[in-house]
Design a protein around this motif. Structure first.
Motif, short mmCIF file in Angstrom:
data_model
loop_
_atom_site.label_atom_id
_atom_site.label_comp_id
_atom_site.label_asym_id
_atom_site.label_seq_id
_atom_site.Cartn_x
_atom_site.Cartn_y
_atom_site.Cartn_z
N ALA A 15 1.03 -1.22 0.00
CA ALA A 15 0.15 0.16 0.03
C ALA A 15 0.80 1.31 -0.04
CB ALA A 15 -0.93 -0.07 1.21
N GLY A 16 2.29 0.98 0.26
CA GLY A 16 2.97 2.32 0.13
C GLY A 16 3.49 2.80 1.44
N MET A 17 3.32 2.05 2.58
CA MET A 17 3.85 2.19 3.99
C MET A 17 5.10 1.69 4.01
SD MET A 17 3.61 3.98 6.86
CE MET A 17 1.76 4.65 6.49
N THR A 18 6.26 2.59 4.34
CA THR A 18 7.57 2.08 4.75
C THR A 18 7.60 2.39 5.99
OG1 THR A 18 8.46 4.29 4.01
CG2 THR A 18 8.11 2.38 2.34
N ALA A 19 8.89 1.93 6.62
CA ALA A 19 9.28 2.25 8.03
C ALA A 19 9.72 3.86 8.08
CB ALA A 19 10.52 1.52 8.49
N THR A 25 5.62 10.27 8.92
CA THR A 25 4.25 10.98 9.05
C THR A 25 3.70 10.64 10.61
OG1 THR A 25 3.18 8.69 8.49
CG2 THR A 25 3.68 10.25 6.58
N GLY A 26 4.18 9.62 11.29
CA GLY A 26 3.49 9.43 12.62
C GLY A 26 2.35 8.71 12.62
N ILE A 27 1.88 8.10 11.44
CA ILE A 27 0.78 7.37 11.52
C ILE A 27 0.90 5.94 11.96
CG2 ILE A 27 -0.82 5.93 9.59
CD1 ILE A 27 -0.02 8.14 7.20
N ILE A 28 2.27 5.39 12.13
CA ILE A 28 2.31 4.17 12.69
C ILE A 28 3.68 4.44 13.47
CG2 ILE A 28 2.82 1.81 12.74
CD1 ILE A 28 1.07 1.68 10.27
N SER A 29 3.87 4.04 14.89
CA SER A 29 5.00 4.45 15.45
C SER A 29 6.08 3.30 15.15
CB SER A 29 4.82 4.63 16.97
OG SER A 29 4.49 3.04 17.47
N GLN A 30 7.17 3.60 15.52
CA GLN A 30 8.23 2.58 15.07
C GLN A 30 7.89 1.49 15.93
OE1 GLN A 30 11.24 2.95 12.81
NE2 GLN A 30 9.38 4.36 12.11
N ASN A 31 7.74 1.50 17.13
CA ASN A 31 7.53 0.25 18.11
C ASN A 31 6.24 -0.59 17.52
OD1 ASN A 31 7.73 -1.44 20.18
ND2 ASN A 31 6.11 -0.48 21.18
N THR A 32 5.28 0.08 17.10
CA THR A 32 4.00 -0.72 16.33
C THR A 32 4.60 -1.25 15.13
OG1 THR A 32 2.44 0.72 17.53
CG2 THR A 32 1.84 -0.46 15.38
N TRP A 33 5.43 -0.64 14.32
CA TRP A 33 5.93 -0.98 13.04
C TRP A 33 6.67 -2.45 13.30
CZ3 TRP A 33 4.96 -0.27 8.08
CH2 TRP A 33 5.60 -0.81 7.16
N ARG A 34 7.42 -2.08 14.25
CA ARG A 34 8.25 -3.47 14.84
C ARG A 34 7.67 -4.65 15.02
NH1 ARG A 34 10.57 -1.02 18.50
NH2 ARG A 34 12.12 0.23 17.13
N LYS A 35 6.35 -4.24 16.03
CA LYS A 35 5.64 -5.57 16.31
C LYS A 35 4.77 -6.24 15.12
CE LYS A 35 4.42 -3.71 20.91
NZ LYS A 35 3.28 -3.16 21.83
N ILE A 36 4.46 -5.32 14.09
CA ILE A 36 3.79 -5.85 12.96
C ILE A 36 4.78 -6.54 12.33
CG2 ILE A 36 2.74 -5.24 10.88
CD1 ILE A 36 1.59 -2.68 12.36
N LYS A 37 5.97 -6.04 12.05
CA LYS A 37 6.86 -7.02 11.25
C LYS A 37 7.26 -8.26 11.95
CE LYS A 37 9.72 -5.43 8.35
NZ LYS A 37 9.73 -5.75 7.08
N ASN A 38 6.91 -8.30 13.10
CA ASN A 38 7.17 -9.74 13.98
C ASN A 38 6.02 -10.45 14.17
OD1 ASN A 38 10.20 -9.17 14.13
ND2 ASN A 38 9.66 -7.61 16.10
N GLY A 39 4.75 -10.10 13.75
CA GLY A 39 3.81 -10.57 14.05
C GLY A 39 2.97 -10.50 15.18
N ASP A 40 3.70 -9.65 16.06
CA ASP A 40 3.13 -9.32 17.40
C ASP A 40 1.62 -8.56 17.29
OD1 ASP A 40 2.53 -8.38 19.98
OD2 ASP A 40 4.62 -7.98 20.50
N THR A 41 0.55 -8.96 17.63
CA THR A 41 -0.58 -8.22 17.71
C THR A 41 -1.02 -7.67 18.70
OG1 THR A 41 -1.89 -10.45 18.60
CG2 THR A 41 -1.59 -10.27 16.14
N SER A 42 -0.02 -7.21 19.80
CA SER A 42 -0.46 -6.54 20.84
C SER A 42 0.03 -4.89 20.52
CB SER A 42 0.49 -6.86 22.17
OG SER A 42 1.92 -6.74 21.86
N ILE A 43 -1.00 -4.47 19.82
CA ILE A 43 -0.99 -2.95 19.04
C ILE A 43 -2.21 -2.35 19.60
CG2 ILE A 43 0.50 -3.81 17.20
CD1 ILE A 43 -2.00 -3.41 15.48
#
Length: 83
Positions: A15-19, A25-43
């Motif tokens: 969709a065009g979202m990169t780290a 943009t602050g749309i997704i925090s770096q911590n949340t991005w990391r969790k998503i990349k690791n399959g962690d759903t605790s967002i």
């Protein structure tokens, strides 16, 4: 246990979202991005809301509940102690 139905980080990338864009943009925090990349759903729900907006999907299209007997026992034990 809540799990992703698919590789959400790959879908966001498509969709065009990169780290970098997430951070800039602050749309997704770096911590949340990391969790998503690791399959962690605790967002947060706010993060899930933003992911739904970017991917144009409902939460149930992104996540599912996978029954975990041990986790369920622990949750119900704590729940019943408070009753």
């Amino acid at each position: 246990m809540i799990k992703y139905k698919f590789d959400v980080s790959q879908a966001l990338a498509t969709a065009g979202m990169t780290a970098y864009k997430a951070k800039k943009t602050g749309i997704i925090s770096q911590n949340t991005w990391r969790k998503i990349k690791n399959g962690d759903t605790s967002i947060s729900m706010e993060s899930l809301n933003r992911i739904c907006a970017i991917l144009n999907m409902q939460p149930e299209h992104i996540l599912y509940y996978c029954k975990d007997e041990e986790e369920e026992k622990e949750i119900l034990k704590k729940f019943n102690e408070q009753s």
